[in-house]
Scaffold this motif. Structure first.
Motif, PDB file in Angstrom:
ATOM      1  N   THR A 246       0.854  -1.190   0.000  1.00 14.12           N
ATOM      2  CA  THR A 246       0.000   0.000   0.000  1.00 14.12           C
ATOM      3  C   THR A 246       0.883   1.231   0.000  1.00 14.12           C
ATOM      4  OG1 THR A 246      -1.871  -1.027   1.157  1.00 14.12           O
ATOM      5  CG2 THR A 246      -1.686   1.364   1.282  1.00 14.12           C
ATOM      6  N   VAL A 247       0.628   2.137  -0.939  1.00  9.60           N
ATOM      7  CA  VAL A 247       1.345   3.409  -1.010  1.00  9.60           C
ATOM      8  C   VAL A 247       0.409   4.505  -0.524  1.00  9.60           C
ATOM      9  CG1 VAL A 247       2.507   5.071  -2.496  1.00  9.60           C
ATOM     10  CG2 VAL A 247       2.780   2.619  -2.924  1.00  9.60           C
ATOM     11  N   LEU A 248       0.808   5.175   0.553  1.00 10.55           N
ATOM     12  CA  LEU A 248       0.011   6.243   1.154  1.00 10.55           C
ATOM     13  C   LEU A 248       0.428   7.576   0.551  1.00 10.55           C
ATOM     14  CD1 LEU A 248       0.452   4.916   4.786  1.00 10.55           C
ATOM     15  CD2 LEU A 248      -1.660   4.774   3.448  1.00 10.55           C
TER      16      LEU A 248
ATOM     17  N   GLY B 194      -4.556  -6.354   4.375  1.00 12.27           N
ATOM     18  CA  GLY B 194      -3.972  -7.345   3.481  1.00 12.27           C
ATOM     19  C   GLY B 194      -2.604  -6.994   2.938  1.00 12.27           C
ATOM     20  N   ALA B 195      -2.108  -5.775   3.223  1.00 11.62           N
ATOM     21  CA  ALA B 195      -0.800  -5.362   2.706  1.00 11.62           C
ATOM     22  C   ALA B 195       0.319  -5.896   3.597  1.00 11.62           C
ATOM     23  CB  ALA B 195      -0.707  -3.839   2.621  1.00 11.62           C
ATOM     24  N   GLN B 196       1.391  -6.314   2.967  1.00 17.58           N
ATOM     25  CA  GLN B 196       2.562  -6.756   3.731  1.00 17.58           C
ATOM     26  C   GLN B 196       3.493  -5.593   4.062  1.00 17.58           C
ATOM     27  OE1 GLN B 196       2.538  -9.402   0.503  1.00 17.58           O
ATOM     28  NE2 GLN B 196       3.316 -11.109   1.719  1.00 17.58           N
ATOM     29  N   VAL B 197       3.500  -4.581   3.200  1.00 17.23           N
ATOM     30  CA  VAL B 197       4.342  -3.402   3.430  1.00 17.23           C
ATOM     31  C   VAL B 197       3.557  -2.156   3.061  1.00 17.23           C
ATOM     32  CG1 VAL B 197       6.538  -2.264   2.936  1.00 17.23           C
ATOM     33  CG2 VAL B 197       6.390  -4.750   2.797  1.00 17.23           C
TER      34      VAL B 197
ATOM     35  N   PHE C   8       3.061  13.071   9.551  1.00 15.31           N
ATOM     36  CA  PHE C   8       2.129  11.961   9.761  1.00 15.31           C
ATOM     37  C   PHE C   8       2.829  10.633  10.067  1.00 15.31           C
ATOM     38  CE2 PHE C   8      -0.250  14.827   6.876  1.00 15.31           C
ATOM     39  CZ  PHE C   8      -1.393  15.028   7.628  1.00 15.31           C
ATOM     40  N   ASN C   9       4.130  10.544   9.866  1.00 14.04           N
ATOM     41  CA  ASN C   9       4.781   9.240   9.803  1.00 14.04           C
ATOM     42  C   ASN C   9       4.801   8.463  11.112  1.00 14.04           C
ATOM     43  OD1 ASN C   9       5.273   9.339   7.053  1.00 14.04           O
ATOM     44  ND2 ASN C   9       7.251  10.351   7.292  1.00 14.04           N
ATOM     45  N   ALA C  10       4.986   9.126  12.238  1.00 17.29           N
ATOM     46  CA  ALA C  10       5.040   8.394  13.499  1.00 17.29           C
ATOM     47  C   ALA C  10       3.706   7.705  13.790  1.00 17.29           C
ATOM     48  CB  ALA C  10       5.429   9.328  14.647  1.00 17.29           C
ATOM     49  N   GLN C  11       2.613   8.435  13.580  1.00 17.11           N
ATOM     50  CA  GLN C  11       1.295   7.841  13.806  1.00 17.11           C
ATOM     51  C   GLN C  11       1.010   6.730  12.795  1.00 17.11           C
ATOM     52  OE1 GLN C  11      -1.449   8.625  16.366  1.00 17.11           O
ATOM     53  NE2 GLN C  11      -1.328   6.546  15.583  1.00 17.11           N
ATOM     54  N   LEU C  12       1.396   6.945  11.542  1.00 15.38           N
ATOM     55  CA  LEU C  12       1.185   5.921  10.519  1.00 15.38           C
ATOM     56  C   LEU C  12       1.956   4.645  10.845  1.00 15.38           C
ATOM     57  CD1 LEU C  12       1.306   8.103   7.278  1.00 15.38           C
ATOM     58  CD2 LEU C  12      -0.701   6.977   8.268  1.00 15.38           C
ATOM     59  N   ALA C  13       3.175   4.803  11.379  1.00 17.53           N
ATOM     60  CA  ALA C  13       3.956   3.629  11.764  1.00 17.53           C
ATOM     61  C   ALA C  13       3.231   2.824  12.841  1.00 17.53           C
ATOM     62  CB  ALA C  13       5.337   4.058  12.246  1.00 17.53           C
ATOM     63  N   GLU C  14       2.620   3.516  13.797  1.00 13.25           N
ATOM     64  CA  GLU C  14       1.855   2.829  14.848  1.00 13.25           C
ATOM     65  C   GLU C  14       0.699   2.044  14.248  1.00 13.25           C
ATOM     66  OE1 GLU C  14       0.885   4.493  18.672  1.00 13.25           O
ATOM     67  OE2 GLU C  14       2.035   6.309  18.193  1.00 13.25           O
ATOM     68  N   TRP C  15      -0.041   2.674  13.346  1.00 15.73           N
ATOM     69  CA  TRP C  15      -1.195   2.007  12.746  1.00 15.73           C
ATOM     70  C   TRP C  15      -0.764   0.862  11.830  1.00 15.73           C
ATOM     71  CZ3 TRP C  15      -3.744   7.370  11.531  1.00 15.73           C
ATOM     72  CH2 TRP C  15      -4.314   7.865  12.707  1.00 15.73           C
ATOM     73  N   ALA C  16       0.411   0.971  11.219  1.00 23.95           N
ATOM     74  CA  ALA C  16       0.929  -0.140  10.416  1.00 23.95           C
ATOM     75  C   ALA C  16       1.211  -1.344  11.308  1.00 23.95           C
ATOM     76  CB  ALA C  16       2.192   0.287   9.679  1.00 23.95           C
ATOM     77  N   ILE C  17       1.807  -1.099  12.468  1.00 22.60           N
ATOM     78  CA  ILE C  17       2.069  -2.189  13.419  1.00 22.60           C
ATOM     79  C   ILE C  17       0.760  -2.868  13.810  1.00 22.60           C
ATOM     80  CG2 ILE C  17       2.886  -2.733  15.742  1.00 22.60           C
ATOM     81  CD1 ILE C  17       4.928  -0.433  15.386  1.00 22.60           C
ATOM     82  N   GLU C  18      -0.259  -2.069  14.115  1.00 22.75           N
ATOM     83  CA  GLU C  18      -1.567  -2.624  14.456  1.00 22.75           C
ATOM     84  C   GLU C  18      -2.129  -3.487  13.327  1.00 22.75           C
ATOM     85  OE1 GLU C  18      -4.313   0.432  15.472  1.00 22.75           O
ATOM     86  OE2 GLU C  18      -3.072   1.277  17.074  1.00 22.75           O
ATOM     87  N   SER C  19      -1.827  -3.101  12.092  1.00 23.06           N
ATOM     88  CA  SER C  19      -2.354  -3.794  10.923  1.00 23.06           C
ATOM     89  C   SER C  19      -1.516  -4.996  10.512  1.00 23.06           C
ATOM     90  CB  SER C  19      -2.449  -2.812   9.743  1.00 23.06           C
ATOM     91  OG  SER C  19      -3.246  -1.695  10.070  1.00 23.06           O
ATOM     92  N   GLY C  20      -0.373  -5.196  11.177  1.00 22.13           N
ATOM     93  CA  GLY C  20       0.505  -6.308  10.816  1.00 22.13           C
ATOM     94  C   GLY C  20       1.265  -6.068   9.528  1.00 22.13           C
ATOM     95  N   ALA C  21       1.512  -4.802   9.194  1.00 18.29           N
ATOM     96  CA  ALA C  21       2.250  -4.455   7.979  1.00 18.29           C
ATOM     97  C   ALA C  21       3.571  -3.797   8.338  1.00 18.29           C
ATOM     98  CB  ALA C  21       1.433  -3.505   7.107  1.00 18.29           C
ATOM     99  N   SER C  22       4.606  -4.125   7.598  1.00 23.94           N
ATOM    100  CA  SER C  22       5.856  -3.385   7.735  1.00 23.94           C
ATOM    101  C   SER C  22       5.660  -1.996   7.134  1.00 23.94           C
ATOM    102  CB  SER C  22       6.996  -4.127   7.041  1.00 23.94           C
ATOM    103  OG  SER C  22       7.292  -5.332   7.723  1.00 23.94           O
ATOM    104  N   PHE C  23       6.572  -1.067   7.487  1.00 27.35           N
ATOM    105  CA  PHE C  23       6.351   0.332   7.130  1.00 27.35           C
ATOM    106  C   PHE C  23       7.670   1.024   6.848  1.00 27.35           C
ATOM    107  CE2 PHE C  23       6.134   4.809   8.482  1.00 27.35           C
ATOM    108  CZ  PHE C  23       5.003   5.270   7.804  1.00 27.35           C
ATOM    109  N   LEU C  24       7.654   1.881   5.828  1.00 29.35           N
ATOM    110  CA  LEU C  24       8.788   2.776   5.592  1.00 29.35           C
ATOM    111  C   LEU C  24       8.257   4.126   5.164  1.00 29.35           C
ATOM    112  CD1 LEU C  24       9.328   3.405   2.326  1.00 29.35           C
ATOM    113  CD2 LEU C  24      10.211   1.088   2.361  1.00 29.35           C
ATOM    114  N   ASP C  25       9.116   5.134   5.243  1.00 26.84           N
ATOM    115  CA  ASP C  25       8.729   6.468   4.782  1.00 26.84           C
ATOM    116  C   ASP C  25       9.919   7.151   4.131  1.00 26.84           C
ATOM    117  OD1 ASP C  25      10.244   8.099   6.783  1.00 26.84           O
ATOM    118  OD2 ASP C  25       8.884   7.151   8.209  1.00 26.84           O
ATOM    119  N   LEU C  26       9.642   8.307   3.533  1.00 22.95           N
ATOM    120  CA  LEU C  26      10.680   9.069   2.839  1.00 22.95           C
ATOM    121  C   LEU C  26      11.336  10.090   3.752  1.00 22.95           C
ATOM    122  CD1 LEU C  26       8.827   9.584  -0.556  1.00 22.95           C
ATOM    123  CD2 LEU C  26      10.317   7.702   0.166  1.00 22.95           C
ATOM    124  N   GLY C  27      10.807  10.219   4.977  1.00 22.06           N
ATOM    125  CA  GLY C  27      11.480  10.928   6.053  1.00 22.06           C
ATOM    126  C   GLY C  27      11.713  12.407   5.843  1.00 22.06           C
TER     127      GLY C  27
END
Length: 391
Positions: free
Chosen positions: A6-8, A77-80, A89-108
């Motif tokens: 998933t690309v946000l 259903g996304a793995q990453v 937004f990235n810190a909060q998005l990382a938390e929600w990715a963990i809840e969703s069982g998805a790995s996460f990266l950002d452009l920082g």
């Protein structure tokens, strides 16, 4: 093996991320989301045209990244998950990715936000997912190349990273065209940078320490201290390296003009005049930059140089990494889009393949540096590595 991503964010970088995942990330599905569903749908139409012949499916959806329910649905259903939205937004998005069982990266781009993400290490590890912030160009690709150089010699001592996104020729009053989000640029130009000097972390004001930078393509340019480019590298390598620094490259004269804008208050978020009236200079400056520095007919280029100095087999050694990239006429992707998104998409592919251990870690410690460098050319990013005896 195929993967679901998933690309946000469906702006410039989001489309470039989705493209590279479809072409090189063994993607079964790339879901592209945006706060404006029409923008996401337009992105998918473009991606389908660019990726004819691949088996990757694309989905477009609306997603307000400030709303947990929206993000959780987008990550279903996304793995990453890859964030191409503003860094705030990235810190909060990382938390929600963990809840969703998805790995996460950002452009920082903002080290304070990155440290909030890294504080999620235990939660990410328990969930079996990886969180890797700051995966763009600088920070991002520059830090990867530094990690490769450090891993390639017995005793690394110094790292110097220089990077710039430029118009192919000087244009406008600043010799510059806006190649990414204004607020990202403003964030880099203000505050302080964190470097290593004498083996210790130090704070250095931005827009200082101007130096000459020689380019084989453009001749004499100028580099200046900006914030965020080193990311967590000074902390990671404190006590192991003597120095680690970063400066941004521009055409000569740019930095003097930018300092003038800051000193006059054009970059202030708020200003109160002597008569008590208040206004927001930065908001005006943003509009002016976006209108006056667009130059849609002028192509961009990216210059990146990473110099790692130390010793190997008891002999002085310099490793110099040079990346020079141009706008791609065949796809329409700019040099900045290519060199920011494609290296990040490679990290996402590493995450999907389970090559990065669960947890929240800086890229320089968790991404296999040698393998990353070997795979980078498959993503259309060319880096020339030169070796010489150090002096």
């Amino acid at each position: 093996m195929t993967y679901r991503y998933t690309v946000l964010g469906s702006g410039r970088q989001g489309v470039a991320l989705a493209f590279d995942l479809a072409k090189n990330g063994e993607a079964e599905l790339v879901r592209v989301v945006d706060s404006d569903e029409k923008v996401a749908e337009r992105a998918v139409r473009r991606l389908k045209k660019l990726t004819k012949g691949t088996k990757c499916r694309f989905e477009a959806a609306r997603c307000d990244v400030a709303k947990r329910k929206h993000v959780r649905a987008a990550l279903d259903g996304a793995q990453v998950a890859l964030s191409a939205v503003p860094y705030r937004f990235n810190a909060q998005l990382a938390e929600w990715a963990i809840e969703s069982g998805a790995s996460f990266l950002d452009l920082g781009g903002n080290t304070a936000v990155v440290r909030k993400e890294l504080a999620l290490h235990k939660r990410a590890k328990k969930a079996g997912v990886s969180i890797v912030p700051d995966c763009g160009l600088a920070p991002g690709l520059g830090n990867h190349l530094a990690a490769h150089g450090i891993a390639s010699m017995d005793t690394p001592q110094h790292v110097h990273v220089r990077c710039g996104g430029l118009p192919e020729k000087p244009v406008g009053p600043l010799g510059y065209k806006l190649v990414f989000n204004f607020l990202g640029l403003w964030n880099e130009y203000r505050g302080e940078a964190e470097f290593l000097r004498g083996g210790k972390r130090v704070r250095v004001p931005t827009l200082t320490e101007l130096e000459r930078f020689e380019s084989s393509n453009f001749g004499a340019l100028e580099a200046c201290v900006t914030s965020g480019g080193t990311s967590t590298c000074p902390q990671t390598w404190e006590g192991k390296l003597e120095s680690f620094d970063y400066k941004t490259i521009r055409y000569a004269g740019h930095w003097a003009q930018i300092r003038t804008l800051f000193e006059l208050g054009f970059m202030d978020e708020r200003f109160e005049a002597r008569d008590g009236s208040e206004f927001e200079p930065r908001a005006l400056t943003q509009k002016l930059f976006e209108e006056k520095l667009a130059f849609p007919d002028v192509r961009d280029v990216v210059l990146l140089r990473v110099l790692v100095r130390g010793t190997h087999a008891r002999q002085p050694l310099d490793l110099q990494y040079d990346c020079f990239d141009r706008h791609d006429e065949s796809t329409g992707f700019t040099a900045m889009e290519r060199t920011t998104a494609f290296p990040a998409a490679l990290v996402a592919h590493f995450q999907a393949r389970g090559l990065i251990e669960p947890g929240a870690r800086p890229l320089e410690t968790c991404v296999p540096a040698l393998q990353y460098f070997d795979e980078l050319p498959r993503h259309g990013i060319t880096v020339r590595l030169s070796r010489s005896s150090g002096v």
